[in-house]
Write a protein that holds these residues in place. Structure first.
Motif, PDB file in Angstrom:
ATOM      1  N   MET A 110      46.938 -44.620  27.631  1.00 30.90           N
ATOM      2  CA  MET A 110      46.555 -44.657  26.220  1.00 30.90           C
ATOM      3  C   MET A 110      46.288 -46.104  25.785  1.00 30.90           C
ATOM      4  O   MET A 110      47.028 -47.010  26.131  1.00 30.90           O
ATOM      5  N   LEU A 168      46.928 -50.391  20.524  1.00 31.62           N
ATOM      6  CA  LEU A 168      46.291 -50.734  19.261  1.00 31.62           C
ATOM      7  C   LEU A 168      46.745 -52.115  18.817  1.00 31.62           C
ATOM      8  O   LEU A 168      47.918 -52.480  18.988  1.00 31.62           O
ATOM      9  N   ARG A 196      44.806 -52.292  13.494  1.00 30.41           N
ATOM     10  CA  ARG A 196      44.491 -50.878  13.709  1.00 30.41           C
ATOM     11  C   ARG A 196      45.724 -50.004  13.479  1.00 30.41           C
ATOM     12  O   ARG A 196      45.633 -48.912  12.914  1.00 30.41           O
ATOM     13  N   VAL A 234      46.009 -46.874  10.858  1.00 35.65           N
ATOM     14  CA  VAL A 234      46.395 -45.518  11.264  1.00 35.65           C
ATOM     15  C   VAL A 234      47.664 -45.060  10.564  1.00 35.65           C
ATOM     16  O   VAL A 234      47.738 -43.942  10.017  1.00 35.65           O
ATOM     17  N   ASN A 241      45.352 -33.348  17.139  1.00 35.60           N
ATOM     18  CA  ASN A 241      44.512 -34.278  17.887  1.00 35.60           C
ATOM     19  C   ASN A 241      44.102 -35.445  16.999  1.00 35.60           C
ATOM     20  O   ASN A 241      42.970 -35.557  16.538  1.00 35.60           O
ATOM     21  N   GLU A 280      44.562 -39.845  16.191  1.00 32.58           N
ATOM     22  CA  GLU A 280      44.885 -41.121  16.816  1.00 32.58           C
ATOM     23  C   GLU A 280      46.344 -41.466  16.514  1.00 32.58           C
ATOM     24  O   GLU A 280      46.799 -41.318  15.379  1.00 32.58           O
ATOM     25  N   ARG A 281      47.057 -41.914  17.514  1.00 30.40           N
ATOM     26  CA  ARG A 281      48.488 -42.200  17.346  1.00 30.40           C
ATOM     27  C   ARG A 281      48.733 -43.704  17.376  1.00 30.40           C
ATOM     28  O   ARG A 281      48.008 -44.470  18.030  1.00 30.40           O
TER      29      ARG A 281
END
Length: 412
Positions: free
Chosen positions: A1, A4, A8, A12, A83, A85-86
């Motif tokens: 993954m 970030l 970012r 998020v 689904n 963005e984490r």
């Protein structure tokens, strides 16, 4: 993954936090950094400087520690099967962001929540560590609101209360059976147990009058919760009954109402469309009536239709239109409790009427000076020179006292 960067992550995790509506700092103890002592202040206005895309006011640095979550609540965009963005902050990143934003005058405090990672204990431990570092290492005196993880060890809840101004555990849904159906990993009994612990902690922190040694402060801003509206089919009267029981049973400062927002790839058991935001607004008005005007939830329900509040008029006016036999009210003789039930009269106006009528008999013109508009009040009161006659029982009274529906102006 992919990893970030900080910017970012902030994008998020601030976006993921917008569904939490509790953002008030009212009611906490006053602290400041006058004389160069520490950083921050809880004085002044509440922390409501940012707005969600639909126009609701929320706190400024309002973030999640992470939007990873091991739970699979059907109504939550951060559920494990979602689904999206984490991202995840570490403790030092949240502390640095809070201090740097505060020093730049961007924020007045921190609202921190989180998805559940590893376990309830681990997640709560991380949240507490952020607050502890801010308070003990940096002497941060600004406002801190922490979300409780109800499943966490009671000792962690106790520590959270020592560092945070306000705590909150979300009941989430008005109906217990809906919570069991839509969020099977959550237990309403566990949530209520955590809320009970906070209430006991707050009460224990209140010093007795003759007590010289004050107990340690514990969540001086109290606790709050949030109810999602429109996801489980509960009517407004049922929601207000639930709120009243929460205020009475757990000493809550606020119940927040958040209109359900359809989320991508949502379960088929959820509604396809969101409820009108006006419904959320009417529930806040009804909540206000319960907290400051002496209305009970069943009383407000008397102005509802099939359990739903009238979206066209505020709940107080709806109640008055349905209980016309109790009007008109004599502003020179009526008790304060009845004056508070007159549409158009707020708490300040009623207190001024009660004060002024001690030395003079009020005329309609006098009442008009104490309120924003006398037009809405006239059908419901009598004064020295005014009686509404048949106006109170007029068939078209609702149309007469309802403001014209606002319309979007055309650009052309």
């Amino acid at each position: 993954m992919a990893r970030l960067d900080l910017r970012r992550k902030l994008s998020v995790l601030a976006d993921a936090a917008k569904y939490d509506a509790s953002c008030s700092s009212s009611g906490t103890s006053k602290r400041n950094s006058v004389g160069g002592k520490g950083i921050g202040s809880t004085e002044g206005m509440g922390i409501c400087h940012a707005y969600t895309p639909d126009g609701r006011c929320i706190s400024l640095l309002k973030i999640l520690l992470t939007n990873f979550c091991i739970y699979d609540c059907a109504y939550c965009i951060n559920r494990v099967s979602s689904n999206v963005e984490r991202g995840r902050f570490d403790v030092d990143e949240v502390v640095d962001l809070t201090l740097n934003f505060y020093k730049r005058n961007y924020i007045e405090g921190l609202f921190l929540s989180s998805g559940i990672i590893r376990s309830g204990d681990y997640t709560m431990e991380q949240l507490v560590l952020v607050a502890k570092t801010l308070r003990e290492v940096h002497d941060f005196r600004g406002y801190i609101h922490l979300k409780l993880i109800p499943e966490a060890d009671p000792k962690l809840v106790e520590m959270a209360g020592l560092y945070a101004d306000r705590l909150s555990a979300n009941i989430e849904l008005p109906r217990d059976e809906a919570l069991a159906r839509l969020a099977p990993q959550k237990d309403v009994g566990v949530i209520k147990k955590a809320m009970s612990q906070v209430r006991l902690g707050v009460e224990a922190a209140k010093p007795a009058k003759r007590e010289k040694i004050k107990p340690p402060k514990f969540a001086p801003g109290g606790q709050s919760t949030q109810l999602i509206i429109g996801a489980d089919g509960a009517p407004d009267t049922e929601i207000l009954d639930r709120s009243a029981s929460l205020y009475g049973g757990y000493g809550l400062r606020r119940v927040y109402y958040s209109a359900f927002s359809p989320i991508p790839d949502s379960s088929s058991i959820l509604p396809l469309s969101k409820p009108p935001l006006m419904r959320e607004h009417r529930l806040y008005q009804a909540d206000w009536l319960m907290r400051f005007y002496g209305f009970s939830a069943p009383e407000i329900g008397e102005g509802a239709s099939n359990g739903m509040l009238d979206l066209a008029v505020d709940p107080k006016l709806a109640w008055a239109l349905n209980k016309r036999e109790q009007f008109p009210v004599d502003v020179n003789r009526a008790p304060r409790e009845m004056l508070l039930r007159v549409p158009g009269l707020g708490v300040k106006a009623v207190d001024r009427i009660v004060s002024v009528r001690r030395y003079r008999t009020l005329r309609l013109e006098d009442v008009g000076r104490l309120t924003r508009s006398v037009a809405k009040i006239r059908p419901f009161i009598t004064a020295l020179d005014w009686t509404p006659g048949g106006l109170t029982d007029a068939a078209d009274l609702k149309a007469r006292v309802t403001s014209r529906t606002p319309e979007q102006l055309s650009l052309f």
